[in-house]
Design a protein around this motif. Structure first.
Motif, PDB file in Angstrom:
ATOM      1  N   GLU A   1      32.319  51.192  59.088  1.00 28.73           N
ATOM      2  CA  GLU A   1      32.536  50.988  57.653  1.00 28.73           C
ATOM      3  C   GLU A   1      33.828  51.626  57.156  1.00 28.73           C
ATOM      4  OE1 GLU A   1      29.003  52.157  55.547  1.00 28.73           O
ATOM      5  OE2 GLU A   1      27.719  50.905  56.794  1.00 28.73           O
ATOM      6  N   VAL A   2      34.871  51.603  57.994  1.00 31.28           N
ATOM      7  CA  VAL A   2      36.169  52.181  57.638  1.00 31.28           C
ATOM      8  C   VAL A   2      37.001  51.140  56.900  1.00 31.28           C
ATOM      9  CG1 VAL A   2      38.336  53.071  58.583  1.00 31.28           C
ATOM     10  CG2 VAL A   2      36.160  53.780  59.583  1.00 31.28           C
ATOM     11  N   THR A   3      37.621  51.561  55.812  1.00 34.31           N
ATOM     12  CA  THR A   3      38.514  50.687  55.055  1.00 34.31           C
ATOM     13  C   THR A   3      39.741  51.480  54.642  1.00 34.31           C
ATOM     14  OG1 THR A   3      38.638  49.049  53.286  1.00 34.31           O
ATOM     15  CG2 THR A   3      37.417  51.075  52.801  1.00 34.31           C
ATOM     16  N   ASP A   4      40.665  50.810  53.971  1.00 36.77           N
ATOM     17  CA  ASP A   4      41.960  51.396  53.614  1.00 36.77           C
ATOM     18  C   ASP A   4      42.600  52.035  54.843  1.00 36.77           C
ATOM     19  OD1 ASP A   4      41.478  50.467  51.100  1.00 36.77           O
ATOM     20  OD2 ASP A   4      41.667  52.396  50.097  1.00 36.77           O
ATOM     21  N   ALA A   5      42.589  51.256  55.932  1.00 36.85           N
ATOM     22  CA  ALA A   5      43.101  51.752  57.202  1.00 36.85           C
ATOM     23  C   ALA A   5      43.740  50.620  58.003  1.00 36.85           C
ATOM     24  CB  ALA A   5      41.974  52.383  58.016  1.00 36.85           C
ATOM     25  N   LEU A   6      44.688  51.002  58.836  1.00 44.31           N
ATOM     26  CA  LEU A   6      45.362  50.116  59.776  1.00 44.31           C
ATOM     27  C   LEU A   6      45.214  50.720  61.163  1.00 44.31           C
ATOM     28  CD1 LEU A   6      47.465  47.919  60.729  1.00 44.31           C
ATOM     29  CD2 LEU A   6      49.241  49.591  60.098  1.00 44.31           C
TER      30      LEU A   6
ATOM     31  N   CYS B   1      48.051  49.504  50.706  1.00 39.94           N
ATOM     32  CA  CYS B   1      48.501  48.169  50.305  1.00 39.94           C
ATOM     33  C   CYS B   1      49.109  47.434  51.498  1.00 39.94           C
ATOM     34  CB  CYS B   1      49.511  48.255  49.165  1.00 39.94           C
ATOM     35  SG  CYS B   1      51.066  49.055  49.617  1.00 39.94           S
ATOM     36  N   GLU B   2      49.231  46.111  51.349  1.00 38.81           N
ATOM     37  CA  GLU B   2      49.779  45.293  52.432  1.00 38.81           C
ATOM     38  C   GLU B   2      51.246  45.605  52.715  1.00 38.81           C
ATOM     39  OE1 GLU B   2      48.700  41.126  52.786  1.00 38.81           O
ATOM     40  OE2 GLU B   2      47.048  41.469  51.376  1.00 38.81           O
ATOM     41  N   GLU B   3      51.989  46.006  51.719  1.00 38.82           N
ATOM     42  CA  GLU B   3      53.394  46.369  51.919  1.00 38.82           C
ATOM     43  C   GLU B   3      53.505  47.573  52.853  1.00 38.82           C
ATOM     44  OE1 GLU B   3      56.641  48.119  48.956  1.00 38.82           O
ATOM     45  OE2 GLU B   3      56.091  46.032  48.485  1.00 38.82           O
ATOM     46  N   GLU B   4      52.629  48.551  52.672  1.00 36.05           N
ATOM     47  CA  GLU B   4      52.613  49.726  53.541  1.00 36.05           C
ATOM     48  C   GLU B   4      52.229  49.325  54.976  1.00 36.05           C
ATOM     49  OE1 GLU B   4      50.562  54.171  53.684  1.00 36.05           O
ATOM     50  OE2 GLU B   4      49.915  52.737  52.168  1.00 36.05           O
ATOM     51  N   ILE B   5      51.273  48.421  55.105  1.00 37.88           N
ATOM     52  CA  ILE B   5      50.857  47.927  56.418  1.00 37.88           C
ATOM     53  C   ILE B   5      52.035  47.277  57.126  1.00 37.88           C
ATOM     54  CG2 ILE B   5      49.446  46.175  57.571  1.00 37.88           C
ATOM     55  CD1 ILE B   5      47.307  46.792  55.320  1.00 37.88           C
ATOM     56  N   LYS B   6      52.757  46.410  56.422  1.00 37.16           N
ATOM     57  CA  LYS B   6      53.915  45.736  57.000  1.00 37.16           C
ATOM     58  C   LYS B   6      54.952  46.752  57.471  1.00 37.16           C
ATOM     59  CE  LYS B   6      57.465  42.256  55.985  1.00 37.16           C
ATOM     60  NZ  LYS B   6      58.370  42.826  56.932  1.00 37.16           N
ATOM     61  N   GLY B   7      55.188  47.784  56.695  1.00 39.46           N
ATOM     62  CA  GLY B   7      56.155  48.824  57.064  1.00 39.46           C
ATOM     63  C   GLY B   7      55.741  49.561  58.330  1.00 39.46           C
ATOM     64  N   ARG B   8      54.448  49.880  58.425  1.00 44.94           N
ATOM     65  CA  ARG B   8      53.941  50.569  59.625  1.00 44.94           C
ATOM     66  C   ARG B   8      54.083  49.680  60.860  1.00 44.94           C
ATOM     67  NH1 ARG B   8      52.984  56.062  59.095  1.00 44.94           N
ATOM     68  NH2 ARG B   8      51.901  56.470  57.154  1.00 44.94           N
ATOM     69  N   LEU B   9      53.711  48.406  60.718  1.00 44.12           N
ATOM     70  CA  LEU B   9      53.819  47.470  61.844  1.00 44.12           C
ATOM     71  C   LEU B   9      55.273  47.296  62.276  1.00 44.12           C
ATOM     72  CD1 LEU B   9      51.245  44.769  60.720  1.00 44.12           C
ATOM     73  CD2 LEU B   9      51.061  46.241  62.732  1.00 44.12           C
TER      74      LEU B   9
ATOM     75  N   LEU C   1      56.439  50.350  64.258  1.00 42.93           N
ATOM     76  CA  LEU C   1      55.907  50.397  65.622  1.00 42.93           C
ATOM     77  C   LEU C   1      56.568  49.339  66.511  1.00 42.93           C
ATOM     78  CD1 LEU C   1      52.119  51.110  65.021  1.00 42.93           C
ATOM     79  CD2 LEU C   1      53.786  52.620  66.123  1.00 42.93           C
ATOM     80  N   ARG C   2      56.808  48.163  65.961  1.00 44.43           N
ATOM     81  CA  ARG C   2      57.489  47.121  66.745  1.00 44.43           C
ATOM     82  C   ARG C   2      58.907  47.554  67.117  1.00 44.43           C
ATOM     83  NH1 ARG C   2      54.910  43.129  62.877  1.00 44.43           N
ATOM     84  NH2 ARG C   2      53.171  42.273  64.054  1.00 44.43           N
ATOM     85  N   LYS C   3      59.565  48.265  66.214  1.00 46.16           N
ATOM     86  CA  LYS C   3      60.916  48.763  66.492  1.00 46.16           C
ATOM     87  C   LYS C   3      60.868  49.885  67.531  1.00 46.16           C
ATOM     88  CE  LYS C   3      65.024  50.541  64.205  1.00 46.16           C
ATOM     89  NZ  LYS C   3      65.650  50.919  62.932  1.00 46.16           N
ATOM     90  N   ARG C   4      59.928  50.794  67.370  1.00 46.23           N
ATOM     91  CA  ARG C   4      59.806  51.939  68.294  1.00 46.23           C
ATOM     92  C   ARG C   4      59.424  51.474  69.699  1.00 46.23           C
ATOM     93  NH1 ARG C   4      55.660  57.017  67.416  1.00 46.23           N
ATOM     94  NH2 ARG C   4      56.121  58.078  69.374  1.00 46.23           N
ATOM     95  N   TYR C   5      58.478  50.529  69.785  1.00 45.23           N
ATOM     96  CA  TYR C   5      57.999  50.029  71.066  1.00 45.23           C
ATOM     97  C   TYR C   5      58.445  48.573  71.257  1.00 45.23           C
ATOM     98  CZ  TYR C   5      55.160  54.225  70.866  1.00 45.23           C
ATOM     99  OH  TYR C   5      54.743  55.528  70.783  1.00 45.23           O
TER     100      TYR C   5
END
Length: 121
Positions: free
Chosen positions: A94-99, A36-44, A47-51
């Motif tokens: 053809e990869v989906t459900d991925a960031l 879901c987009e909420e999970e994507i936002k959390g991952r981003l 990473l922005r915090k770490r780097y």
């Protein structure tokens, strides 16, 4: 009686990371299976915090069995030189459900548009 249909699609089996260097620039690539987009936002955000000191955090994502929801972001790189090549790789496989996120540390030498496209894909 009508047979049920099942959507099948390719996605990542787990988290992945890679490193690529070109003319002093360092590209840290991260791949995540997401739902879901909420999970994507959390991952981003993580990473922005770490780097926090990185020059760019470029990414692409796709969601849905046919990848009907997607987004690509160049994060300040010249237009279509980062997010679009990342998304292009996802589409070609053809990869989906991925960031996929590529964190770049600029090394002092400009790569030019062709060099950036090659590095991000």
């Amino acid at each position: 009686m009508e047979q049920p249909t099942f959507d099948t699609f390719y996605t990542l089996g787990g988290e992945a990371e890679a490193l690529y260097k070109d003319k002093g620039s360092k590209f840290l690539a991260y791949g995540y299976p997401v739902t879901c987009e909420e999970e994507i936002k959390g991952r981003l955000d993580a990473l922005r915090k770490r780097y926090y000191d990185a020059t760019h955090h470029c990414y692409a994502w796709r969601l849905g069995p046919k990848g009907e929801s997607f987004r690509a972001n160049d994060d300040g790189e010249p237009s279509s030189t980062a997010g679009r090549p990342i998304l292009g790789q996802m589409l070609s496989r053809e990869v989906t459900d991925a960031l996929i996120v590529v964190v770049r540390y600029f090394g002092g030498t400009k790569l030019g548009v062709p060099g950036l496209i090659e590095a991000y894909k």
